[in-house]
Design a protein around this motif. Sequence first.
Motif, PDB file in Angstrom:
ATOM      1  N   SER A 294       0.804  -1.226   0.000  1.00  0.00           N
ATOM      2  CA  SER A 294       0.000   0.000   0.000  1.00  0.00           C
ATOM      3  C   SER A 294       0.833   1.270   0.000  1.00  0.00           C
ATOM      4  O   SER A 294       0.272   2.362   0.012  1.00  0.00           O
ATOM      5  N   LEU A 295       2.153   1.149   0.001  1.00  0.00           N
ATOM      6  CA  LEU A 295       3.020   2.326   0.057  1.00  0.00           C
ATOM      7  C   LEU A 295       2.793   3.191  -1.178  1.00  0.00           C
ATOM      8  O   LEU A 295       3.012   2.757  -2.301  1.00  0.00           O
ATOM      9  N   LYS A 296       2.317   4.426  -0.941  1.00  0.00           N
ATOM     10  CA  LYS A 296       1.986   5.338  -2.032  1.00  0.00           C
ATOM     11  C   LYS A 296       2.954   6.494  -2.151  1.00  0.00           C
ATOM     12  O   LYS A 296       3.208   6.984  -3.242  1.00  0.00           O
ATOM     13  N   LYS A 297       3.473   6.954  -1.013  1.00  0.00           N
ATOM     14  CA  LYS A 297       4.219   8.201  -1.030  1.00  0.00           C
ATOM     15  C   LYS A 297       5.467   8.123  -0.161  1.00  0.00           C
ATOM     16  O   LYS A 297       5.404   7.707   0.981  1.00  0.00           O
ATOM     17  N   ILE A 298       6.574   8.548  -0.745  1.00  0.00           N
ATOM     18  CA  ILE A 298       7.826   8.696   0.000  1.00  0.00           C
ATOM     19  C   ILE A 298       8.073  10.197   0.068  1.00  0.00           C
ATOM     20  O   ILE A 298       8.481  10.805  -0.914  1.00  0.00           O
ATOM     21  N   VAL A 299       7.777  10.804   1.199  1.00  0.00           N
ATOM     22  CA  VAL A 299       7.990  12.240   1.372  1.00  0.00           C
ATOM     23  C   VAL A 299       9.481  12.515   1.365  1.00  0.00           C
ATOM     24  O   VAL A 299       9.967  13.397   0.655  1.00  0.00           O
ATOM     25  N   ALA A 300      10.223  11.776   2.151  1.00  0.00           N
ATOM     26  CA  ALA A 300      11.678  11.891   2.224  1.00  0.00           C
ATOM     27  C   ALA A 300      12.242  10.574   2.729  1.00  0.00           C
ATOM     28  O   ALA A 300      11.609   9.888   3.519  1.00  0.00           O
ATOM     29  N   LEU A 301      13.427  10.237   2.237  1.00  0.00           N
ATOM     30  CA  LEU A 301      14.121   9.039   2.698  1.00  0.00           C
ATOM     31  C   LEU A 301      15.611   9.293   2.554  1.00  0.00           C
ATOM     32  O   LEU A 301      16.117   9.447   1.444  1.00  0.00           O
ATOM     33  N   ASP A 302      16.307   9.332   3.674  1.00  0.00           N
ATOM     34  CA  ASP A 302      17.746   9.581   3.676  1.00  0.00           C
ATOM     35  C   ASP A 302      18.478   8.311   3.248  1.00  0.00           C
ATOM     36  O   ASP A 302      18.500   7.324   3.976  1.00  0.00           O
ATOM     37  N   THR A 303      19.066   8.347   2.061  1.00  0.00           N
ATOM     38  CA  THR A 303      19.836   7.220   1.538  1.00  0.00           C
ATOM     39  C   THR A 303      21.297   7.619   1.312  1.00  0.00           C
ATOM     40  O   THR A 303      22.033   6.923   0.629  1.00  0.00           O
ATOM     41  N   SER A 304      21.711   8.716   1.896  1.00  0.00           N
ATOM     42  CA  SER A 304      23.013   9.313   1.593  1.00  0.00           C
ATOM     43  C   SER A 304      24.215   8.429   1.913  1.00  0.00           C
ATOM     44  O   SER A 304      25.251   8.549   1.269  1.00  0.00           O
ATOM     45  N   LYS A 305      24.094   7.529   2.881  1.00  0.00           N
ATOM     46  CA  LYS A 305      25.224   6.664   3.246  1.00  0.00           C
ATOM     47  C   LYS A 305      25.010   5.219   2.808  1.00  0.00           C
ATOM     48  O   LYS A 305      25.886   4.372   2.987  1.00  0.00           O
ATOM     49  N   ALA A 306      23.876   4.946   2.220  1.00  0.00           N
ATOM     50  CA  ALA A 306      23.546   3.579   1.826  1.00  0.00           C
ATOM     51  C   ALA A 306      24.321   3.143   0.591  1.00  0.00           C
ATOM     52  O   ALA A 306      24.361   3.847  -0.410  1.00  0.00           O
ATOM     53  N   THR A 307      24.942   1.980   0.695  1.00  0.00           N
ATOM     54  CA  THR A 307      25.654   1.410  -0.447  1.00  0.00           C
ATOM     55  C   THR A 307      24.831   0.307  -1.108  1.00  0.00           C
ATOM     56  O   THR A 307      24.927   0.095  -2.304  1.00  0.00           O
ATOM     57  N   THR A 308      24.023  -0.370  -0.329  1.00  0.00           N
ATOM     58  CA  THR A 308      23.206  -1.472  -0.841  1.00  0.00           C
ATOM     59  C   THR A 308      21.740  -1.161  -0.627  1.00  0.00           C
ATOM     60  O   THR A 308      21.288  -1.018   0.504  1.00  0.00           O
ATOM     61  N   LEU A 309      21.010  -1.031  -1.733  1.00  0.00           N
ATOM     62  CA  LEU A 309      19.581  -0.724  -1.674  1.00  0.00           C
ATOM     63  C   LEU A 309      18.786  -1.761  -2.466  1.00  0.00           C
ATOM     64  O   LEU A 309      17.747  -1.467  -3.050  1.00  0.00           O
ATOM     65  N   ASN A 310      19.265  -3.000  -2.488  1.00  0.00           N
ATOM     66  CA  ASN A 310      18.585  -4.069  -3.215  1.00  0.00           C
ATOM     67  C   ASN A 310      17.171  -4.263  -2.679  1.00  0.00           C
ATOM     68  O   ASN A 310      16.957  -4.285  -1.471  1.00  0.00           O
ATOM     69  N   ALA A 311      16.214  -4.384  -3.589  1.00  0.00           N
ATOM     70  CA  ALA A 311      14.816  -4.664  -3.245  1.00  0.00           C
ATOM     71  C   ALA A 311      14.223  -3.654  -2.258  1.00  0.00           C
ATOM     72  O   ALA A 311      13.291  -3.977  -1.527  1.00  0.00           O
ATOM     73  N   LEU A 312      14.732  -2.444  -2.241  1.00  0.00           N
ATOM     74  CA  LEU A 312      14.270  -1.420  -1.293  1.00  0.00           C
ATOM     75  C   LEU A 312      12.759  -1.224  -1.357  1.00  0.00           C
ATOM     76  O   LEU A 312      12.091  -1.173  -0.330  1.00  0.00           O
ATOM     77  N   PHE A 313      12.210  -1.097  -2.552  1.00  0.00           N
ATOM     78  CA  PHE A 313      10.760  -0.912  -2.734  1.00  0.00           C
ATOM     79  C   PHE A 313      10.149  -2.092  -3.489  1.00  0.00           C
ATOM     80  O   PHE A 313       9.129  -1.955  -4.150  1.00  0.00           O
TER      81      PHE A 313
END
Length: 170
Positions: free
Chosen positions: A76-95
């Motif tokens: 049901s996730l519709k909206k990402i207002v903000a998401l800090d990914t600045s230090k993330a190296t691995t974002l596999n399957a995030l959404f």
Amino acid sequence: VSGINGGLIKEVDLQQKNGDQSSSGIVQIKANLPQCDVLNISKSNPSLYFNRLEVVDIRTLGNVTSMSGMFSTCHSLKKIVALDTSKATTLNALFRQCYALEEAPDLDLTAATSLSEMFYNCSCLTRVPKMNLQRVTNTSRMFYGCAGLTQLPALNTSNATTMGSMFSGC
């Protein structure tokens, strides 16, 4: 909240409280977590909580480097207002399988190296903002099954070594 060390929050566990059996209403995550090292979004009862998650607003996320699967199957996730990914190296399957997500948020991907299945089967996703993929080596199945995708900016994938099925099913 767990893992409090010297007054600094080092790990945050977001989950539904046992007493909340409600099946209606918008579920939101809103947080500023500048000292966070681990963000564990528990999926102990997805039918009551994660299937209802609609809004994410996490502006500061400290030192989290792996965000793999963080919002996977939040249908049901519709909206990402903000998401800090600045230090993330691995974002596999995030959404992965966030079927209701229509627009990808602006994400700081300057540290990212792996985005495999990041938007896998986000079938309602129509637009993706400009993304800095300069360091990314793995984009396999990144937009797999994104049949609604109509806008995609130029993506610099010059360092990508694994790109299999990146746009399959689009």
